[in-house]
Design an enzyme around this catalytic site. Structure first.
Site, short mmCIF file in Angstrom:
data_model
loop_
_atom_site.label_atom_id
_atom_site.label_comp_id
_atom_site.label_asym_id
_atom_site.label_seq_id
_atom_site.Cartn_x
_atom_site.Cartn_y
_atom_site.Cartn_z
N LYS A 108 -5.34 -0.04 34.01
CA LYS A 108 -5.08 0.40 35.40
C LYS A 108 -5.46 -0.73 36.34
CE LYS A 108 -3.64 4.22 37.38
NZ LYS A 108 -2.86 5.30 36.75
N ASP A 148 1.59 3.39 41.05
CA ASP A 148 0.67 4.53 41.10
C ASP A 148 0.63 4.95 42.57
OD1 ASP A 148 -1.31 6.00 39.18
OD2 ASP A 148 -2.48 5.68 40.99
N GLY A 220 -0.22 18.06 47.62
CA GLY A 220 0.42 16.75 47.71
C GLY A 220 1.92 16.92 47.89
N GLY A 222 3.93 13.81 47.54
CA GLY A 222 4.40 12.46 47.20
C GLY A 222 5.44 12.55 46.10
N ASN A 223 5.61 11.43 45.40
CA ASN A 223 6.66 11.34 44.38
C ASN A 223 6.51 12.39 43.28
OD1 ASN A 223 7.47 9.67 41.59
ND2 ASN A 223 8.96 9.65 43.23
N1 GLU Z 1 0.62 5.44 37.32
C1 GLU Z 1 1.27 6.34 36.44
C2 GLU Z 1 0.26 7.14 35.64
O1 GLU Z 1 -0.85 7.35 36.08
C3 GLU Z 1 2.33 5.67 35.57
C4 GLU Z 1 1.83 4.58 34.69
C5 GLU Z 1 2.95 3.80 34.00
O2 GLU Z 1 4.10 4.13 34.16
O3 GLU Z 1 2.60 2.84 33.30
O4 GLU Z 1 0.55 7.64 34.60
#
Ligand code: GLU
Length: 429
Positions: A108, A148, A220, A222-223
């Site tokens: 992350k 994210d 929320g 959002g997306n």
């Molecule tokens: N940020 C998203 C998650 O928490 C997607 C991560 C990704 O696609 O690598 O799962």
């Protein structure tokens, strides 16, 4: 909900891990390795701002584990980002990829910043600066970032472009969540929200509940939330409440409509961060209430699709008896204290790293498409996504039923066993 500065997501991720490590009798070597990230990078990103001044932003990348494949996980832009938040999220990514059974590890990233207050050019400079610090440590076979909270396909494209400048080639597999036509996959935008609802569909079916007899409240807009609402409504469900963060008032508001919200209408009055215009919502007949009232709704299903630490020991008692399902679109929305209460009440919780694994699963498809330079139709992407999510859901829920485990605990048992086995097989522990 106001930001709680005393909450530590990494302490929470470790508490969840330790509980299951004890339960399955994990050996001390694997436990020691999996309790902490393998590697982490903390760095400064100097940016020339539009007014001519220079601001230095703090950036992070944490690589929790890559025994099952390259690290994988998003990059978050948020003013309250901390090293421990990124550590927790990287650990949850390891479990998420293992539960989805895709050949990737967990990572992350983040930058402490608020995109609401930055021009497009300043955001581009942050993206390029982030990659300049990490170009040697990420890559299609090492660590693959993605979007994210508050990062978009455009951010991913700037990052890919910077990586290609530095390395001198075309490497679209270095990052996922890119725009369609520039190495992105059809279906990636809706994948996380749809994945949540694929799991919810299976959970309702298992309990013999018809989706069109249910009502839901979403945190929320959002997306993740918008696409989960889309598919849930297509399935026949009624959404009586959504909440959204209000940047001006620095708090959340609940938008309530007991006969069901109109998704397209709400999208029409929402900014790109998911902030709904309150005055326009009132004009459209919504009841607009400040605070986290999404939690108090008399509904069958709650869907926290915002940030971590939202259902806590302090507020879990406010959840109505009628609520029988919680599907976690966000990462880490429920604390262990709240979990204990939800388990006692028999609520069917679809835990975050199962429920929201659709995003990373589609990212994996995006990587496969980039690496083979052959792009799939949207229907094929979504069909394969549904297959992966449905099979992940059943492997967890079957274990939960046979061993009488809380769904989160069953998901942890599957994930930790898979990752520990990979570490053992490689001879690491
Ligand atoms: N940020 C998203 C998650 O928490 C997607 C991560 C990704 O696609 O690598 O799962």
């Amino acid at each position: 909900m106001a930001h709680d500065t005393t909450f530590n997501p990494f302490a929470m991720a470790r508490t969840q891990f330790d509980k299951i490590a004890d339960l399955i009798g994990l050996d001390p070597g694997a436990r020691g390795l999996l309790r902490s990230p393998l590697r982490e990078y903390h760095f400064s990103i100097p940016v020339r701002m539009d007014d001519g001044s220079t601001r230095v932003f703090q950036g992070y990348r944490v690589q929790h584990n890559d025994a099952r494949g390259p690290c994988k996980g998003g990059i978050r832009f948020h003013p309250q980002e901390t090293a421990d938040t990124v550590r927790a999220l990287s650990m949850w990514m390891t479990w998420k990829c293992a539960v989805a059974d895709i050949p990737l590890g967990g990572g992350k990233g983040g930058v402490i910043c608020d995109p609401h207050e930055l021009s497009a050019r300043e955001q581009e400079a942050i993206c390029r600066g982030w990659v300049r610090q990490l170009a040697r440590n990420i890559g299609p076979v090492a660590d693959v970032p993605a979007p994210d909270v508050m990062t978009s396909p455009q951010h991913m494209l700037w990052m890919m472009d910077e990586y290609e400048h530095i390395t001198g080639g075309h490497f679209p597999g270095v990052i996922t969540g890119k725009p369609v036509g520039m190495g992105g996959s059809l279906g990636r935008t809706e994948a996380t929200g749809y994945g949540v609802v694929y799991c919810l569909r299976e959970a309702l079916d298992k309990q013999g509940v018809d989706p069109s007899d249910t009502t839901a409240s979403f945190q929320g807009f959002g997306n993740v939330s918008q696409y989960a609402i889309e598919l849930y409504k297509e399935m026949g469900g009624t959404v009586v409440c959504v909440s959204s963060w209000d940047q001006t008032d620095q708090t959340t508001y609940a938008f309530v409509k007991t006969d069901g919200v109109d998704l397209e209408q709400l999208r029409g009055i929402t900014d790109r961060f998911g902030g709904i215009d309150k005055a326009k919502a009132v004009d459209l007949g919504y009841e607009v209430v400040p605070g986290d009232q999404w939690l108090d709704q008399d509904v069958d299903i709650l869907l926290p699709c915002a940030l971590e630490n939202q259902i806590t020991g302090d507020n879990v008692g406010r959840i109505k008896d009628r609520v029988k399902f919680i599907a976690e679109g966000a990462n880490g929305p429920t604390t262990p204290e709240a979990d204990a209460e939800l388990e006692k009440r028999g609520v069917f919780v679809i835990p975050d790293f199962l429920a929201n694994a659709g995003g990373v699963t589609c990212s994996y498809f995006e990587q496969v498409q980039c690496n083979t330079n052959f792009f799939w139709e949207r229907e094929l992407v979504l069909e394969r996504l549904d297959q992966k999510m449905t099979s992940a859901f059943h492997s967890i829920s079957d274990l939960a039923t046979s061993k009488k485990l809380y769904m989160r605990d069953a998901a942890y048992v599957v994930a930790i066993n898979r990752v520990a086995a990979a570490c053992r097989d490689r001879g690491w522990v």
